[in-house]
Design a protein around this motif. Structure first.
Motif, PDB file in Angstrom:
ATOM      1  N   TRP A  49      -1.824   2.313  -1.983  1.00  0.00           N
ATOM      2  CA  TRP A  49      -2.306   3.280  -2.617  1.00  0.00           C
ATOM      3  C   TRP A  49      -1.726   4.787  -2.341  1.00  0.00           C
ATOM      4  O   TRP A  49      -1.745   5.726  -3.129  1.00  0.00           O
ATOM      5  CB  TRP A  49      -3.625   3.065  -2.785  1.00  0.00           C
ATOM      6  N   PRO A 108      -3.061  -3.065   1.142  1.00  0.00           N
ATOM      7  CA  PRO A 108      -2.943  -2.328  -0.132  1.00  0.00           C
ATOM      8  C   PRO A 108      -3.496  -0.775  -0.319  1.00  0.00           C
ATOM      9  O   PRO A 108      -3.165  -0.111  -1.038  1.00  0.00           O
ATOM     10  CB  PRO A 108      -4.251  -2.979  -0.908  1.00  0.00           C
ATOM     11  N   ILE A 110      -1.820   0.214  -7.428  1.00  0.00           N
ATOM     12  CA  ILE A 110      -3.193  -0.769  -7.084  1.00  0.00           C
ATOM     13  C   ILE A 110      -2.778  -2.197  -7.688  1.00  0.00           C
ATOM     14  O   ILE A 110      -2.306  -1.910  -9.144  1.00  0.00           O
ATOM     15  CB  ILE A 110      -4.206  -0.305  -7.312  1.00  0.00           C
ATOM     16  N   ALA A 153     -11.078  -2.194  -4.032  1.00  0.00           N
ATOM     17  CA  ALA A 153     -10.094  -1.668  -2.971  1.00  0.00           C
ATOM     18  C   ALA A 153      -9.846  -2.479  -1.746  1.00  0.00           C
ATOM     19  O   ALA A 153      -8.832  -2.658  -1.322  1.00  0.00           O
ATOM     20  CB  ALA A 153     -10.290  -0.191  -2.447  1.00  0.00           C
ATOM     21  N   LEU A 197     -10.332   5.445  -8.596  1.00  0.00           N
ATOM     22  CA  LEU A 197      -9.845   5.863  -7.209  1.00  0.00           C
ATOM     23  C   LEU A 197      -9.520   7.309  -7.548  1.00  0.00           C
ATOM     24  O   LEU A 197      -9.084   7.942  -6.564  1.00  0.00           O
ATOM     25  CB  LEU A 197      -8.548   4.971  -6.636  1.00  0.00           C
ATOM     26  N   PRO A 255       1.708  -4.246  -3.229  1.00  0.00           N
ATOM     27  CA  PRO A 255       1.196  -3.586  -2.033  1.00  0.00           C
ATOM     28  C   PRO A 255       1.187  -4.284  -0.939  1.00  0.00           C
ATOM     29  O   PRO A 255       1.552  -3.494   0.145  1.00  0.00           O
ATOM     30  CB  PRO A 255      -0.411  -3.764  -2.692  1.00  0.00           C
ATOM     31  N   LEU A 292      -8.538  -6.643  -2.597  1.00  0.00           N
ATOM     32  CA  LEU A 292      -7.157  -6.626  -2.672  1.00  0.00           C
ATOM     33  C   LEU A 292      -6.571  -7.418  -1.489  1.00  0.00           C
ATOM     34  O   LEU A 292      -5.477  -7.959  -1.413  1.00  0.00           O
ATOM     35  CB  LEU A 292      -6.379  -5.281  -3.257  1.00  0.00           C
TER      36      LEU A 292
END
Length: 256
Positions: free
Chosen positions: A222, A218, A228, A11, A183, A214, A14
């Motif tokens: 999400w 990012p 993602i 996460a 996630l 994204p 990115l």
């Protein structure tokens, strides 16, 4: 949950420049990968899209199988693998070779007649003979037209500007389902498991792809769109940092 290291690592990953995203590289003897076996019979080859959808579901199914949870037979090899690069090596099999790999620990998923089997990951140098003898490249499947994706299954968008073999694409969509699952909450995962981790794989237009990317935040992508990105490490076929897949979560309907 065994995939939590992905949520923590990717996460934030990115949002970093590509040169800052690499984990320490393992020595050749310690490289770990998940074999993903694609059934490609010569007389009746599968459709490209259903084969990719089967591979994406199978990869995640191995990770979330009860045997991969703490205390399970698969927990240690899956945990060791998830803690590093989540490499996957897609190979093709048919006939007796396909039958042979079905005896190895893993999960087979069938989508519209197409079959893929994801095996428990391990050191590449320890790959069983039944796997090592299978070819990684050499076969391709033509593009198909699967139609609009269902609205109640997670959706994996393949980068329309990057050419990937069916094996490469199979590995990338497998990364996508794993990242999505890492996630999600327990209720969402339970619904997805009830649907066999089924998902849709599609190729968007260039405009659709650009709208989904994204961008600089990012985390916002999400939160707002459930999107993602899978950004490739560049070991095969594509340049390091290439976004190969955008994984978009759509809520699975109970009983789907």
């Amino acid at each position: 949950m065994i995939l939590r290291p992905l949520a923590a690592r990717y996460a934030s990953w990115l949002g970093l420049p590509a040169e800052q995203t690499a984990l320490p590289e393992a020595t050749p003897d310690e490289v770990r990968a998940m074999p993903v076996i694609l059934r490609m019979e010569k007389a009746e080859p599968p459709g490209r899209t259903p084969l990719l959808e089967a591979a994406a579901a199978a990869a995640l199914a191995v990770c979330l199988d009860e045997r991969a949870q703490p205390g399970g037979l698969w927990h240690e090899p899956v945990s060791d693998w998830v803690s590093g690069h989540i490499r996957k090596v897609a190979r093709r099999a048919r006939g007796a070779h396909w039958t042979a790999v079905c005896d190895l620990p893993g999960v087979t998923v069938t989508v519209d007649g197409a079959q893929a089997r994801a095996l428990v990951p391990g050191r590449v140098v320890d790959a069983p003979r039944e796997v090592a003898r299978l070819q990684i490249s050499g076969s391709e499947l033509p593009a198909d037209e699967p139609g609009p994706p269902p609205a109640d299954r997670p959706l994996l968008w393949l980068n329309p500007t990057v050419e990937m073999t069916v094996g490469k694409a199979a590995a990338q969509v497998g990364h996508g389902t794993m990242l999505l699952a890492s996630l999600l909450g327990e209720e969402e995962l339970a619904k997805w498991a009830g649907d066999g981790f089924r998902c849709a794989v599609r190729v968007p237009s260039a405009a659709e792809w650009a709208a989904l990317l994204p961008g600089p935040d990012p985390g916002q992508a999400w939160r707002d769109r459930g999107v993602i990105a899978v950004r490739d490490a560049g070991f095969t076929e594509v340049d390091p940092g290439t976004v190969t897949v955008l994984a978009q979560y759509r809520e699975v309907v109970d009983g789907a």
